[in-house]
Design a protein around this motif. Sequence first.
Motif, PDB file in Angstrom:
ATOM      1  N   TYR A 311       0.816  -1.197  -0.124  1.00 51.40           N
ATOM      2  CA  TYR A 311       0.005   0.231  -0.027  1.00 51.40           C
ATOM      3  C   TYR A 311       0.793   1.348   0.053  1.00 51.40           C
ATOM      4  N   ILE A 312       2.201   1.225  -0.116  1.00 51.62           N
ATOM      5  CA  ILE A 312       2.816   2.388  -0.094  1.00 51.62           C
ATOM      6  C   ILE A 312       2.649   3.338  -1.136  1.00 51.62           C
ATOM      7  N   SER A 313       2.396   2.777  -2.516  1.00 54.76           N
ATOM      8  CA  SER A 313       2.115   3.725  -3.650  1.00 54.76           C
ATOM      9  C   SER A 313       0.763   4.531  -3.408  1.00 54.76           C
ATOM     10  N   VAL A 314      -0.174   3.622  -2.966  1.00 56.86           N
ATOM     11  CA  VAL A 314      -1.428   4.614  -2.632  1.00 56.86           C
ATOM     12  C   VAL A 314      -1.488   5.399  -1.742  1.00 56.86           C
ATOM     13  N   THR A 315      -0.653   5.028  -0.596  1.00 56.66           N
ATOM     14  CA  THR A 315      -0.507   6.165   0.742  1.00 56.66           C
ATOM     15  C   THR A 315       0.132   7.532   0.040  1.00 56.66           C
ATOM     16  N   VAL A 316       1.184   7.184  -0.802  1.00 53.79           N
ATOM     17  CA  VAL A 316       1.893   8.177  -1.324  1.00 53.79           C
ATOM     18  C   VAL A 316       0.787   9.230  -2.262  1.00 53.79           C
ATOM     19  N   GLY A 317      -0.248   8.146  -2.935  1.00 54.85           N
ATOM     20  CA  GLY A 317      -0.868   8.562  -3.764  1.00 54.85           C
ATOM     21  C   GLY A 317      -0.621   8.958  -5.329  1.00 54.85           C
ATOM     22  N   PRO A 318      -1.326   8.815  -6.171  1.00 50.62           N
ATOM     23  CA  PRO A 318      -1.040   8.790  -7.647  1.00 50.62           C
ATOM     24  C   PRO A 318      -0.637  10.266  -7.927  1.00 50.62           C
ATOM     25  N   LYS A 319       0.746  10.326  -8.790  1.00 53.37           N
ATOM     26  CA  LYS A 319       1.167  11.504  -8.851  1.00 53.37           C
ATOM     27  C   LYS A 319       1.778  12.252  -7.625  1.00 53.37           C
ATOM     28  N   LYS A 320       1.828  11.417  -6.375  1.00 53.93           N
ATOM     29  CA  LYS A 320       2.384  12.086  -5.183  1.00 53.93           C
ATOM     30  C   LYS A 320       1.368  12.919  -4.585  1.00 53.93           C
ATOM     31  N   ILE A 321       0.217  12.695  -4.885  1.00 55.26           N
ATOM     32  CA  ILE A 321      -0.963  13.917  -4.394  1.00 55.26           C
ATOM     33  C   ILE A 321      -0.958  13.824  -2.664  1.00 55.26           C
ATOM     34  N   ASN A 322      -0.943  12.943  -2.252  1.00 53.39           N
ATOM     35  CA  ASN A 322      -0.851  12.838  -0.928  1.00 53.39           C
ATOM     36  C   ASN A 322       0.498  13.489  -0.210  1.00 53.39           C
ATOM     37  N   LYS A 323       1.417  13.101  -0.797  1.00 52.20           N
ATOM     38  CA  LYS A 323       2.727  13.835  -0.196  1.00 52.20           C
ATOM     39  C   LYS A 323       2.641  15.352  -0.562  1.00 52.20           C
ATOM     40  N   ILE A 324       2.446  15.741  -1.653  1.00 49.52           N
ATOM     41  CA  ILE A 324       2.202  17.191  -2.112  1.00 49.52           C
ATOM     42  C   ILE A 324       1.174  17.950  -1.132  1.00 49.52           C
ATOM     43  N   TYR A 325       0.096  17.259  -0.725  1.00 52.66           N
ATOM     44  CA  TYR A 325      -1.011  17.992  -0.021  1.00 52.66           C
ATOM     45  C   TYR A 325      -0.461  18.382   1.473  1.00 52.66           C
ATOM     46  N   PHE A 326       0.196  17.112   1.834  1.00 57.36           N
ATOM     47  CA  PHE A 326       0.531  17.471   3.323  1.00 57.36           C
ATOM     48  C   PHE A 326       1.610  18.572   3.490  1.00 57.36           C
ATOM     49  N   GLU A 327       2.659  18.087   2.535  1.00 57.21           N
ATOM     50  CA  GLU A 327       3.862  18.954   2.579  1.00 57.21           C
ATOM     51  C   GLU A 327       3.422  20.512   1.996  1.00 57.21           C
ATOM     52  N   ASN A 328       2.422  20.879   1.301  1.00 60.94           N
ATOM     53  CA  ASN A 328       2.019  22.094   1.180  1.00 60.94           C
ATOM     54  C   ASN A 328       1.235  22.714   2.239  1.00 60.94           C
ATOM     55  N   LYS A 329       0.495  22.081   2.594  1.00 62.65           N
ATOM     56  CA  LYS A 329      -0.618  22.603   3.494  1.00 62.65           C
ATOM     57  C   LYS A 329      -0.083  22.705   5.149  1.00 62.65           C
ATOM     58  N   TYR A 330       0.978  21.849   5.581  1.00 61.66           N
ATOM     59  CA  TYR A 330       1.469  21.838   6.869  1.00 61.66           C
ATOM     60  C   TYR A 330       2.760  22.363   6.864  1.00 61.66           C
ATOM     61  N   ASN A 331       3.480  22.338   5.783  1.00 59.39           N
ATOM     62  CA  ASN A 331       4.939  22.661   5.743  1.00 59.39           C
ATOM     63  C   ASN A 331       5.808  21.753   6.350  1.00 59.39           C
ATOM     64  N   VAL A 332       5.450  20.339   6.251  1.00 61.66           N
ATOM     65  CA  VAL A 332       6.274  19.082   6.963  1.00 61.66           C
ATOM     66  C   VAL A 332       6.829  18.292   6.048  1.00 61.66           C
ATOM     67  N   LYS A 333       7.754  17.401   6.275  1.00 59.53           N
ATOM     68  CA  LYS A 333       7.956  16.028   5.551  1.00 59.53           C
ATOM     69  C   LYS A 333       6.908  15.020   5.518  1.00 59.53           C
ATOM     70  N   TYR A 334       6.626  14.409   4.330  1.00 57.12           N
ATOM     71  CA  TYR A 334       5.544  13.076   4.464  1.00 57.12           C
ATOM     72  C   TYR A 334       6.340  12.078   3.907  1.00 57.12           C
ATOM     73  N   ILE A 335       6.629  11.224   4.685  1.00 63.10           N
ATOM     74  CA  ILE A 335       7.472   9.909   4.409  1.00 63.10           C
ATOM     75  C   ILE A 335       6.449   8.683   4.704  1.00 63.10           C
ATOM     76  N   VAL A 336       6.499   7.815   3.702  1.00 64.33           N
ATOM     77  CA  VAL A 336       5.870   6.504   3.721  1.00 64.33           C
ATOM     78  C   VAL A 336       6.645   5.424   3.924  1.00 64.33           C
ATOM     79  N   LYS A 337       6.631   4.369   4.855  1.00 61.82           N
ATOM     80  CA  LYS A 337       7.449   3.365   5.010  1.00 61.82           C
ATOM     81  C   LYS A 337       6.730   2.216   4.974  1.00 61.82           C
ATOM     82  N   GLY A 338       7.214   0.901   4.347  1.00 60.36           N
ATOM     83  CA  GLY A 338       6.567  -0.384   4.611  1.00 60.36           C
ATOM     84  C   GLY A 338       6.676  -0.928   5.635  1.00 60.36           C
ATOM     85  N   ASP A 339       5.634  -1.467   6.569  1.00 58.94           N
ATOM     86  CA  ASP A 339       5.709  -2.247   7.595  1.00 58.94           C
ATOM     87  C   ASP A 339       5.038  -3.493   7.621  1.00 58.94           C
ATOM     88  N   ASN A 340       5.531  -4.590   7.364  1.00 62.89           N
ATOM     89  CA  ASN A 340       4.642  -5.827   7.085  1.00 62.89           C
ATOM     90  C   ASN A 340       4.177  -6.513   8.454  1.00 62.89           C
TER      91      ASN A 340
END
Length: 340
Positions: A311-340
Motif C-alpha cells: 500500500y505504499i504507492s497508494v498512501t503516497v498517492g497517484p502523482k504523489k498527491i498525498n505527499k504534495i497535499y501534506f507538505e504544502n498544507k502543513y510545511n512538513v515532510k511526508y514519508i511513507v514506509k513499508g511495515d509488514n
Amino acid sequence: MDIKLDLKRELINFNNKDNQYTIPIFIPHKGCPNNCIFCNQKKISGQINDVTVQDVDNIIQKYLNYYTNKDKKIEIAFFGGSFTGIDINLQVEYLKVANKYIQSKKVDSIRLSTRPDYINDEILNMLEEYGVETIELGVQSMDDEILNYAKRGHTSQDVIKASRLIRNHNIRLGHQVMVGLPKSTIDTEVYTIKECLKLKPEQLRLYPVYVIEDSELYDMYNLEIYKPLDINSAVKRCLAIINECQKTNVAIIRLGLQSTSEITSSNSNIFGPVCDNFAEYVMAAIIRESIEKIYKENINEDIVVYVPSKYISVTVGPKKINKIYFENKYNVKYIVKGDN
C-alpha cells in the motif's frame, strides 16, 4: 509523528479479489432496449461484434488455459449488456455453456449484469437452475427525475422490486451506481446510496460518468448543456458515498470503468474524470483523510506513515498527491514506509 495505519480497517469495504479469477464475457447492448444518454456500449465493452454461443465456449477455454493457480476460485461473468433482456432461448444457450464448466468443476460460479426492470420470478428460477450466483443491477440512481432525464427506462421502484426478488431467491445481489449523471449532485448521490443500502446489496460498483463519442451525452457536452466532473470532483462524490458504505459490510468491487483500447486517458474524444487508475485516487483520498484526523492532534511534526508494503504507492498517492497535499498544507515532510 509516526502513524501506523490499519488499512484493513480503512479500506474494509474494498473487496480483495486476489483469491479469484474472473472470465469476462461482454455482450454489448444485446439485451437492452434503451439508448441511455450516456451510453455507447460498443465502446464501453471494447467490442463491436455480437457474441455467439461458440464464442462463449472459446472465451472460457482461453481463460482457463491462462490460469495456473489452482487455489483460486473461477467465476464466469456476463457483462456489457442486459443479460435477462436477451431472447430467453439465447440466455439458456449461453448459460448451458457456462454451467457445463461448473458441472465439470473447472469453474465455481456465474455472475451477470442486467436492468432492474428485466427481473421476475420466472427468469430467476431459470438463472438458479443454471447456477447463477450473483446478479448485478444497473441502478445508476434512485432519483426518478435523474433516471428519466438519462432515459434509463426504469424507475427506482423497479430497483426496489428487483432487489427484493433477487434476495428472495438467495442469489447474491450487486448494485451498479453512477456518479456525475446530468442533474445529479453530491446530495442526490448520497440519497441514492442510502436507498440502495436499505436493499442490502452485498456488492457495489461505482462508475463516474464519462462522455463518450456517439452518445447523446456527447452531443450535450458539445452544446455545453452538460459539463462532466473532473477527477477531484468525482473523487469527492465517491468519498461521500463510501462514507455511507462504511456503515455497512457492502463490498466495493469496482471504482471506475475498466480501461480498454477505447476507454483510456489517452483518448482525446472521451471527457470527464478519465484516468486509468481512478480507484487509486479514491483510496488515496480515504487514506489522506484518516492520516489528517490523526495528524491534527500533533500538528507541526513531520509525518512518517507505516503501512503494509503493497500500500505504499497508494498512501503516497497517484502523482504523489498525498505527499504534495501534506507538505504544502502543513510545511512538513511526508514519508511513507513499508511495515509488514
